[in-house]
Design a protein around this motif. Structure first.
Motif, PDB file in Angstrom:
ATOM      1  N   LYS A 151    -104.935  11.956   5.622  1.00 20.19           N
ATOM      2  CA  LYS A 151    -104.810  10.880   6.682  1.00 20.19           C
ATOM      3  C   LYS A 151    -105.648  10.017   6.533  1.00 20.19           C
ATOM      4  O   LYS A 151    -106.719  10.121   5.843  1.00 20.19           O
ATOM      5  CB  LYS A 151    -104.443  11.773   8.057  1.00 20.19           C
ATOM      6  CG  LYS A 151    -106.061  12.305   8.513  1.00 20.19           C
ATOM      7  CD  LYS A 151    -105.846  13.040   9.645  1.00 20.19           C
ATOM      8  CE  LYS A 151    -107.083  13.621  10.255  1.00 20.19           C
ATOM      9  NZ  LYS A 151    -107.774  14.334   9.117  1.00 20.19           N
ATOM     10  N   PRO A 152    -105.495   8.901   7.065  1.00 21.49           N
ATOM     11  CA  PRO A 152    -106.533   7.731   7.107  1.00 21.49           C
ATOM     12  C   PRO A 152    -107.935   8.259   7.547  1.00 21.49           C
ATOM     13  O   PRO A 152    -108.013   9.182   8.340  1.00 21.49           O
ATOM     14  CB  PRO A 152    -105.998   6.825   7.996  1.00 21.49           C
ATOM     15  CG  PRO A 152    -104.471   6.712   8.088  1.00 21.49           C
ATOM     16  CD  PRO A 152    -104.457   8.259   7.805  1.00 21.49           C
ATOM     17  N   GLY A 153    -108.771   7.872   6.699  1.00 19.78           N
ATOM     18  CA  GLY A 153    -110.253   8.341   7.157  1.00 19.78           C
ATOM     19  C   GLY A 153    -110.642   9.659   6.300  1.00 19.78           C
ATOM     20  O   GLY A 153    -111.670  10.082   6.137  1.00 19.78           O
ATOM     21  N   ASP A 154    -109.811  10.364   5.764  1.00 21.59           N
ATOM     22  CA  ASP A 154    -110.227  11.379   4.847  1.00 21.59           C
ATOM     23  C   ASP A 154    -110.887  11.003   3.427  1.00 21.59           C
ATOM     24  O   ASP A 154    -110.477  10.070   2.904  1.00 21.59           O
ATOM     25  CB  ASP A 154    -108.939  12.199   4.389  1.00 21.59           C
ATOM     26  CG  ASP A 154    -108.102  13.130   5.672  1.00 21.59           C
ATOM     27  OD1 ASP A 154    -109.014  13.284   6.376  1.00 21.59           O
ATOM     28  OD2 ASP A 154    -106.910  13.540   5.321  1.00 21.59           O
ATOM     29  N   LYS A 155    -111.627  11.972   3.158  1.00 22.31           N
ATOM     30  CA  LYS A 155    -112.480  11.770   2.044  1.00 22.31           C
ATOM     31  C   LYS A 155    -111.669  12.483   0.691  1.00 22.31           C
ATOM     32  O   LYS A 155    -111.194  13.575   0.836  1.00 22.31           O
ATOM     33  CB  LYS A 155    -113.849  12.233   2.022  1.00 22.31           C
ATOM     34  CG  LYS A 155    -114.863  11.434   2.854  1.00 22.31           C
ATOM     35  CD  LYS A 155    -115.046  10.042   2.577  1.00 22.31           C
ATOM     36  CE  LYS A 155    -115.805   9.522   3.578  1.00 22.31           C
ATOM     37  NZ  LYS A 155    -117.123  10.159   3.881  1.00 22.31           N
ATOM     38  N   VAL A 156    -111.438  11.621  -0.355  1.00 19.02           N
ATOM     39  CA  VAL A 156    -110.355  12.246  -1.303  1.00 19.02           C
ATOM     40  C   VAL A 156    -110.889  11.922  -2.755  1.00 19.02           C
ATOM     41  O   VAL A 156    -111.781  10.926  -2.912  1.00 19.02           O
ATOM     42  CB  VAL A 156    -109.110  11.581  -1.067  1.00 19.02           C
ATOM     43  CG1 VAL A 156    -108.379  12.046   0.264  1.00 19.02           C
ATOM     44  CG2 VAL A 156    -109.060  10.226  -1.317  1.00 19.02           C
ATOM     45  N   ILE A 157    -110.577  12.490  -3.782  1.00 20.07           N
ATOM     46  CA  ILE A 157    -110.589  12.390  -4.962  1.00 20.07           C
ATOM     47  C   ILE A 157    -109.169  12.108  -5.844  1.00 20.07           C
ATOM     48  O   ILE A 157    -108.410  13.049  -5.688  1.00 20.07           O
ATOM     49  CB  ILE A 157    -111.164  13.425  -5.831  1.00 20.07           C
ATOM     50  CG1 ILE A 157    -112.856  13.455  -5.492  1.00 20.07           C
ATOM     51  CG2 ILE A 157    -111.220  13.502  -7.262  1.00 20.07           C
ATOM     52  CD1 ILE A 157    -113.527  14.575  -6.129  1.00 20.07           C
ATOM     53  N   PRO A 158    -108.951  10.786  -6.270  1.00 19.20           N
ATOM     54  CA  PRO A 158    -107.768  10.725  -6.809  1.00 19.20           C
ATOM     55  C   PRO A 158    -107.587  11.624  -8.210  1.00 19.20           C
ATOM     56  O   PRO A 158    -108.651  11.974  -8.733  1.00 19.20           O
ATOM     57  CB  PRO A 158    -107.936   9.246  -7.381  1.00 19.20           C
ATOM     58  CG  PRO A 158    -109.012   8.603  -6.720  1.00 19.20           C
ATOM     59  CD  PRO A 158    -109.548   9.766  -6.203  1.00 19.20           C
ATOM     60  N   LEU A 159    -106.386  11.929  -8.461  1.00 16.60           N
ATOM     61  CA  LEU A 159    -106.091  13.025  -9.506  1.00 16.60           C
ATOM     62  C   LEU A 159    -105.406  12.263 -10.760  1.00 16.60           C
ATOM     63  O   LEU A 159    -104.065  11.922 -10.653  1.00 16.60           O
ATOM     64  CB  LEU A 159    -105.497  14.065  -9.147  1.00 16.60           C
ATOM     65  CG  LEU A 159    -105.927  15.000  -7.693  1.00 16.60           C
ATOM     66  CD1 LEU A 159    -104.837  15.701  -7.143  1.00 16.60           C
ATOM     67  CD2 LEU A 159    -107.293  15.642  -8.253  1.00 16.60           C
ATOM     68  N   PHE A 160    -106.243  12.210 -11.783  1.00 20.78           N
ATOM     69  CA  PHE A 160    -105.513  11.582 -12.969  1.00 20.78           C
ATOM     70  C   PHE A 160    -104.345  12.503 -13.906  1.00 20.78           C
ATOM     71  O   PHE A 160    -103.442  12.120 -14.406  1.00 20.78           O
ATOM     72  CB  PHE A 160    -106.409  11.002 -14.093  1.00 20.78           C
ATOM     73  CG  PHE A 160    -107.075  12.256 -15.069  1.00 20.78           C
ATOM     74  CD1 PHE A 160    -106.186  12.777 -16.175  1.00 20.78           C
ATOM     75  CD2 PHE A 160    -108.077  12.846 -14.608  1.00 20.78           C
ATOM     76  CE1 PHE A 160    -106.932  13.722 -16.902  1.00 20.78           C
ATOM     77  CE2 PHE A 160    -108.654  14.132 -15.301  1.00 20.78           C
ATOM     78  CZ  PHE A 160    -107.924  14.347 -16.530  1.00 20.78           C
TER      79      PHE A 160
END
Length: 376
Positions: free
Chosen positions: A85-94
């Protein structure tokens, strides 16, 4: 003012054609469609795979936004998104994990059928791009495209992580660290007391050294033509390092000499060259040795070899993203880092502003950096 549902104008590093530097330009980033996520990038590492595109070794569609090793915060989500959801810290996955295809379902597989490899499109699942420059579509690299202030990825290609994780460090879990570390502990399944050789002591190679040490290898031999990398390799677990240029005989013969004619139990090619792939394979034990290809090979490369080299029992295999199922594993790896189960600081030699991206790539090519992290 909320940007959700609106086009965002932001800075991006665009490559217009091979063998040309990045251009920092203002692009338009469209809102996410159904099951897509728009991310504000906070930090992105510079990986050798990105440079393979610049050199022309990897064939992709241009113009393109490279970058695939990043951390960011969710700006907005499209209809149907449930995992973030908006505000979450994330890592994009190649390497996406759709959790539905046969590879994702299989306990041994991690190459999701949605991955943008083979003949890469550089587009979203619907065949369009969310990036434009003056009305012209811009492609993105391996499902991510993180050398931009904002990117859009499919929900399959994003993992929610610990909000307290430092962006400029854990971005490495998006590629370099996970790829190398996992090659040792997952793909090779290095055993306690074994002997390993790691060809290439860049960021991924050093992470492989760390994985071999964590798995209990008693002897870890680093192989590189840049002696400046040896102290860091030994700091992270290499028991000795050798430079092939110091010997008149092939490096595989040197490694056999160093192991009393047995060869190493496990070898890892972490460069992406066919000659070193052969050297790594022929340096491991002829009966039970395992050699793992970790480095990304050029698109047009081929290898010719005698079947006798593996007929006797050698195992030659590849490893993509360290064998991790990305969406499942990345949050756990971040948690392990936060619990100090492994370190990332020694891998990061330079941190610089995003607009210094061309300087960052020069540091990579000159061998002066292990990992350069761009901060936004």
């Amino acid at each position: 003012m909320s940007t959700a549902g609106k086009v965002i104008k932001c800075k991006a590093a665009v490559v217009w054609e091979p063998k040309k530097p990045f251009s920092i330009v203002e692009i338009e980033v469209a809102p996410p469609k159904a099951h897509e996520v728009r991310i504000k990038i906070l930090a992105s590492g510079i990986c050798r795979s990105d440079d393979h595109v610049l050199s022309g070794a990897l064939i992709v569609n241009f113009p393109i936004i490279l970058g695939h090793e990043a951390m960011g915060v969710v700006e907005s989500v499209g209809e149907g998104v449930t995992s973030v959801k908006p505000g979450d810290k994330v890592i994009p996955l190649f390497l996406p994990q759709c959790e539905k295809c046969s590879f994702c379902i299989h306990p041994k597989g991690n190459l999701c059928e949605k991955a943008d490899f083979g003949i890469p499109t550089g587009l979203m699942y619907d065949g369009t791009s969310r990036f434009t420059y003056k009305g012209q579509p811009i492609y993105k690299f391996v499902s991510t495209g993180t050398f931009t202030e904002y990117t859009v990825v499919h929900e399959d290609a994003v993992a929610k992580i610990d909000a307290a994780a430092p962006p400029e460090k854990v971005c490495l879990i998006g590629c370099g660290f996970s790829t190398g570390y996992g090659a040792a502990v997952n793909s090779a399944k290095v055993e306690p007391g074994s002997t390993c050789a790691v060809f290439g002591l860049g960021g991924v190679g050093l992470s492989t050294v760390m994985g071999c040490k964590a798995a209990g290898a008693s002897r870890i031999i680093g192989v590189d033509i840049n002696k400046d990398k040896f102290p860091k390799a030994k700091q992270l677990g290499a028991t000795e390092c050798v430079n092939p240029l110091d010997f008149k005989k092939p490096i595989n013969e040197v490694l056999f000499d160093m192991t009393d004619g047995k060869g190493v139990d496990y070898s890892f090619e972490v460069i992406g060259r066919t000659d070193t792939m052969m050297a790594a394979m022929t340096s491991c034990n002829i009966n039970y040795g395992t050699s793992v290809i970790v480095g990304v090979p050029p698109s047009a490369s081929e290898i010719t070899f005698s079947p006798g080299l593996i007929f006797s029992g050698r195992n030659w295999k590849g490893s993509l993203f360290g064998g991790w199922k990305s969406k499942d594993s990345v949050p756990r790896l971040v948690s392990d880092f936060m619990q100090k189960k492994f370190v990332l600081d020694p891998l990061i030699t330079h941190t610089m502003p995003f607009d210094k991206i061309n300087e960052g790539f020069e540091l990579l090519r000159s061998g002066k950096s292990i990992r350069t992290v761009l901060v936004f």
